[in-house]
Design a protein around this motif. Structure first.
Motif, PDB file in Angstrom:
ATOM      1  N   ALA A  12      38.671  42.271  43.679  1.00 45.04           N
ATOM      2  CA  ALA A  12      39.199  43.624  43.519  1.00 45.04           C
ATOM      3  C   ALA A  12      39.123  44.084  42.067  1.00 45.04           C
ATOM      4  N   MET A  13      38.972  45.405  41.912  1.00 52.46           N
ATOM      5  CA  MET A  13      39.058  46.061  40.610  1.00 52.46           C
ATOM      6  C   MET A  13      40.094  47.161  40.730  1.00 52.46           C
ATOM      7  N   LEU A  14      40.844  47.390  39.672  1.00 49.03           N
ATOM      8  CA  LEU A  14      41.833  48.449  39.645  1.00 49.03           C
ATOM      9  C   LEU A  14      41.740  49.182  38.326  1.00 49.03           C
ATOM     10  N   SER A  15      41.693  50.511  38.374  1.00 46.84           N
ATOM     11  CA  SER A  15      41.705  51.314  37.146  1.00 46.84           C
ATOM     12  C   SER A  15      43.143  51.431  36.653  1.00 46.84           C
ATOM     13  N   ALA A  68      46.619  42.074  30.166  1.00 47.19           N
ATOM     14  CA  ALA A  68      45.706  41.692  31.248  1.00 47.19           C
ATOM     15  C   ALA A  68      45.740  40.221  31.611  1.00 47.19           C
ATOM     16  N   GLY A  69      46.255  39.383  30.742  1.00 47.27           N
ATOM     17  CA  GLY A  69      46.254  37.959  31.044  1.00 47.27           C
ATOM     18  C   GLY A  69      44.841  37.446  31.239  1.00 47.27           C
ATOM     19  N   THR A  70      44.581  36.799  32.365  1.00 45.85           N
ATOM     20  CA  THR A  70      43.249  36.254  32.636  1.00 45.85           C
ATOM     21  C   THR A  70      42.359  37.229  33.399  1.00 45.85           C
ATOM     22  N   SER A  71      42.851  38.402  33.730  1.00 51.05           N
ATOM     23  CA  SER A  71      42.013  39.396  34.404  1.00 51.05           C
ATOM     24  C   SER A  71      40.976  39.942  33.424  1.00 51.05           C
ATOM     25  N   MET A  72      39.791  40.214  33.942  1.00 47.89           N
ATOM     26  CA  MET A  72      38.737  40.797  33.116  1.00 47.89           C
ATOM     27  C   MET A  72      39.034  42.258  32.837  1.00 47.89           C
ATOM     28  N   VAL A  73      38.877  42.671  31.587  1.00 50.07           N
ATOM     29  CA  VAL A  73      39.083  44.068  31.196  1.00 50.07           C
ATOM     30  C   VAL A  73      37.723  44.719  30.934  1.00 50.07           C
ATOM     31  N   VAL A  74      37.447  45.790  31.664  1.00 48.75           N
ATOM     32  CA  VAL A  74      36.212  46.553  31.489  1.00 48.75           C
ATOM     33  C   VAL A  74      36.572  47.905  30.899  1.00 48.75           C
ATOM     34  N   ILE A 194      30.163  46.895  42.926  1.00 48.82           N
ATOM     35  CA  ILE A 194      31.557  47.341  42.924  1.00 48.82           C
ATOM     36  C   ILE A 194      31.613  48.698  43.597  1.00 48.82           C
ATOM     37  N   SER A 195      32.491  48.847  44.558  1.00 52.41           N
ATOM     38  CA  SER A 195      32.606  50.090  45.317  1.00 52.41           C
ATOM     39  C   SER A 195      33.811  50.901  44.874  1.00 52.41           C
ATOM     40  N   TYR A 196      33.543  52.115  44.420  1.00 52.21           N
ATOM     41  CA  TYR A 196      34.563  53.154  44.324  1.00 52.21           C
ATOM     42  C   TYR A 196      34.115  54.243  45.307  1.00 52.21           C
ATOM     43  N   GLY A 197      34.437  54.043  46.552  1.00 53.07           N
ATOM     44  CA  GLY A 197      33.992  54.981  47.568  1.00 53.07           C
ATOM     45  C   GLY A 197      32.571  54.721  48.028  1.00 53.07           C
ATOM     46  N   CYS A 204      32.890  43.943  45.537  1.00 54.00           N
ATOM     47  CA  CYS A 204      34.193  44.263  44.960  1.00 54.00           C
ATOM     48  C   CYS A 204      34.616  45.650  45.396  1.00 54.00           C
ATOM     49  N   GLN A 205      35.903  45.831  45.625  1.00 56.02           N
ATOM     50  CA  GLN A 205      36.454  47.149  45.932  1.00 56.02           C
ATOM     51  C   GLN A 205      37.325  47.593  44.764  1.00 56.02           C
ATOM     52  N   GLY A 206      37.122  48.848  44.331  1.00 62.01           N
ATOM     53  CA  GLY A 206      37.900  49.387  43.233  1.00 62.01           C
ATOM     54  C   GLY A 206      38.645  50.647  43.627  1.00 62.01           C
TER      55      GLY A 206
END
Length: 279
Positions: A12-15, A68-74, A194-197, A204-206
């Protein structure tokens, strides 16, 4: 991300736009956090995404990176921070890595963006290529519309995705693309999609956190889903706070700091002495 693609595992990705939300998202297991230029609308109140500046984006990338901890930041690179030349793109991408402490950057890829992708990649900066609906150039696309609905435009999406993969993009983000076309793109690539719609067939779903949490009510994209209505809950909480202040119910005794009785007695004596000295 490559391991997810190879193993057939979804992620998953989250903005997100701030440190507290980043911490919560990381604790919830969200693998990738995108500091999207959508913050222009969801946080800063602009009518579109092109208004946000590099400095504003850096401010929010820094905040997210701290939580962010261990989450990847884009880090999403804003309008005109990379379109002017590959050199400008590398320099600005470097700022997001050095100052913002991002793990990667993302650019919206219009025509002939492969040299820019390659320049950023060759500088040692991980890069995500964004295709399909690219809001920064929506005017050239006829507005905020689904992309890839004809044979020619679908073939172009597939060709573009391959070109950006070959240029060094480690992932391809697709926004507002028919699910069937997104599946063809994903099947054609070795890197994750990565899917945003763009439907369920991407790796990945964002989604945008403001949509997920019910904090942005100007509109809700078809591809999004609300999991909470925090704007309603926040409104109720603030109304209750206001009512308590007006009615004198806040602050209550438990919200106040007090003094020991002996201090109060001594203070009263001292004040009496002062008052007596003035007479």
């Amino acid at each position: 991300m490559a391991a997810y693609k190879r193993d057939g595992r979804k992620f998953a990705m989250l903005s997100v736009y701030d440190c507290p939300t980043a911490r919560i998202a990381a604790a919830a297991g969200i693998e990738t956090l995108l500091v999207g230029d959508s913050l222009a609308m969801t946080v800063l109140g602009h009518p579109d995404t092109v208004s946000v500046t590099t400095e504003e984006m850096l401010h929010h990338v820094k905040a997210v990176s701290r939580g962010a901890g261990t989450s990847m930041v884009v880090a999403d690179m804003p309008f005109l921070s990379y379109q002017t030349s590959p050199r400008d793109a590398v320099l600005n991408a470097g700022r997001f890595m050095k100052e913002g402490r991002a793990d990667a950057v993302k650019i919206e890829c219009g025509r002939n963006a492969a040299p820019t992708v390659a320049a950023i990649h060759d500088a040692g900066i991980p890069i995500v290529a964004h295709i399909g609906l690219t809001p920064q150039s929506a005017g050239q696309l006829g507005g905020l519309k689904v992309q890839g609905k004809t044979v020619d435009t679908a073939l172009k999406l597939i060709d573009d995705a391959r070109a950006y993969q070959d240029a060094g993009a480690f992932a391809i983000l697709m926004e507002c693309v028919p699910a069937e076309i997104a599946r063809l793109v994903s099947d054609a690539l070795d890197v994750p999609t990565i899917s945003y719609g763009a439907g369920p067939h991407c790796d990945c779903q964002g989604l945008v956190s403001s949509d997920v949490l019910g904090l942005f009510d100007a509109f809700l994209p078809k591809f999004s889903r609300r999991y909470a209505e925090l704007a309603t809950d926040i409104g109720k909480a603030l109304s209750s706070y206001h009512a308590d202040v007006v009615a004198g119910r806040f602050p209550a005794t438990e919200n106040c700091y007090g003094l020991p009785a002996d201090i109060l007695e001594e203070l009263a004596v001292r004040l009496d002495e002062r008052n007596g000295g003035r007479q």
